[in-house]
Design an enzyme around this catalytic site. Structure first.
Site, PDB file in Angstrom:
ATOM      1  N   GLU A 157      -6.155   6.671  -1.641  1.00 13.15           N
ATOM      2  CA  GLU A 157      -6.089   5.575  -0.676  1.00 13.15           C
ATOM      3  C   GLU A 157      -6.698   4.298  -1.246  1.00 13.15           C
ATOM      4  OE1 GLU A 157      -4.485   5.319   2.203  1.00 13.15           O
ATOM      5  OE2 GLU A 157      -3.751   7.354   1.892  1.00 13.15           O
TER       6      GLU A 157
ATOM      7  N   HIS B 182       0.841  -1.205   0.000  1.00 20.35           N
ATOM      8  CA  HIS B 182       0.000   0.000   0.000  1.00 20.35           C
ATOM      9  C   HIS B 182       0.876   1.255   0.000  1.00 20.35           C
ATOM     10  CE1 HIS B 182      -3.432   2.531   1.518  1.00 20.35           C
ATOM     11  NE2 HIS B 182      -2.427   3.176   2.082  1.00 20.35           N
ATOM     12  N   GLU B 183       1.869   1.281   0.892  1.00 21.96           N
ATOM     13  CA  GLU B 183       2.737   2.458   0.994  1.00 21.96           C
ATOM     14  C   GLU B 183       3.623   2.609  -0.243  1.00 21.96           C
ATOM     15  OE1 GLU B 183       1.961   4.580   3.102  1.00 21.96           O
ATOM     16  OE2 GLU B 183       0.796   3.331   4.468  1.00 21.96           O
TER      17      GLU B 183
ATOM     18  N   HIS C  20       1.715   4.379  -2.849  1.00 24.94           N
ATOM     19  CA  HIS C  20       1.723   5.837  -2.636  1.00 24.94           C
ATOM     20  C   HIS C  20       2.990   6.459  -3.221  1.00 24.94           C
ATOM     21  CE1 HIS C  20      -1.902   6.395  -0.397  1.00 24.94           C
ATOM     22  NE2 HIS C  20      -1.518   5.661   0.651  1.00 24.94           N
TER      23      HIS C  20
END
Length: 183
Positions: A125, A44-45, A48
């Site tokens: 997100e 997930h990070e 980003h």
């Protein structure tokens, strides 16, 4: 990749593809059940970073702040002109108070921009969640997000931007609109 000693159950990424940083809080590492959940969070990070989300959000925040400052200056100049035409001379303390009022007014007028900014953040997100699920599997992503959501955290103790991490439960419509992260 950095480990922050705070007991918060969270993580965030800042930067971009070639020069990004991922921070995992110690509480997250303590609370996650398995390596798949950790992989989901790191995925997930990484999404980003790859998507340059922190750069995008910093740019949007900067634009919003420039607009707020512009209207603060304009509002103060108009207010000062009104006082001058009435023959009122403001002390430095009174000028500061007028500036503060104009800042609050400008923030209120620009609040729809903030709602749009938060909406973009929530959308980013979802994209990062999708990538975390692709890397570690949907079940691992769901379980990791539930671990973060179920944790009992206090944002006041952390010295980081709320928009970088997931905090709190969104109960009402206004809370959901102001949220930077999806439920």
């Amino acid at each position: 990749l950095y480990i922050h000693p705070e007991p918060a159950v969270n993580a965030f990424a800042i930067g971009r593809r070639s020069s990004g940083h991922i921070v995992l809080f110690d509480g997250l590492l303590t609370e996650l059940d398995n390596i798949d959940e950790l992989n989901a969070i790191v995925g997930h990070e990484l999404a980003h970073l790859y998507n340059r989300d922190s750069v995008l959000m910093a740019t949007l925040t900067g634009i919003k702040e420039m607009i707020i400052r512009f209207w603060t200056v304009v509002g103060f100049a108009i207010r000062r002109l009104i006082y001058q035409r009435r023959g009122v001379v403001l002390t430095l303390d009174q000028e500061r108070e007028v500036k503060k009022r104009m800042r609050r007014w400008s923030e209120f007028v620009c609040s729809p921009i903030g709602l749009c900014e938060n909406s973009i953040s929530r959308h980013r997100e979802y994209i990062a969640d999708d990538e975390g699920a692709r890397i570690a599997g949907p079940d691992a992503m769901i379980s990791a997000l539930e671990t973060i959501d179920d944790s009992d955290q206090e944002i006041q103790k952390l010295d980081i931007s709320q928009s970088l991490c997931t905090y709190g439960k969104n109960r009402g419509t206004l809370s959901r609109l102001r949220s930077t992260h999806p439920p």
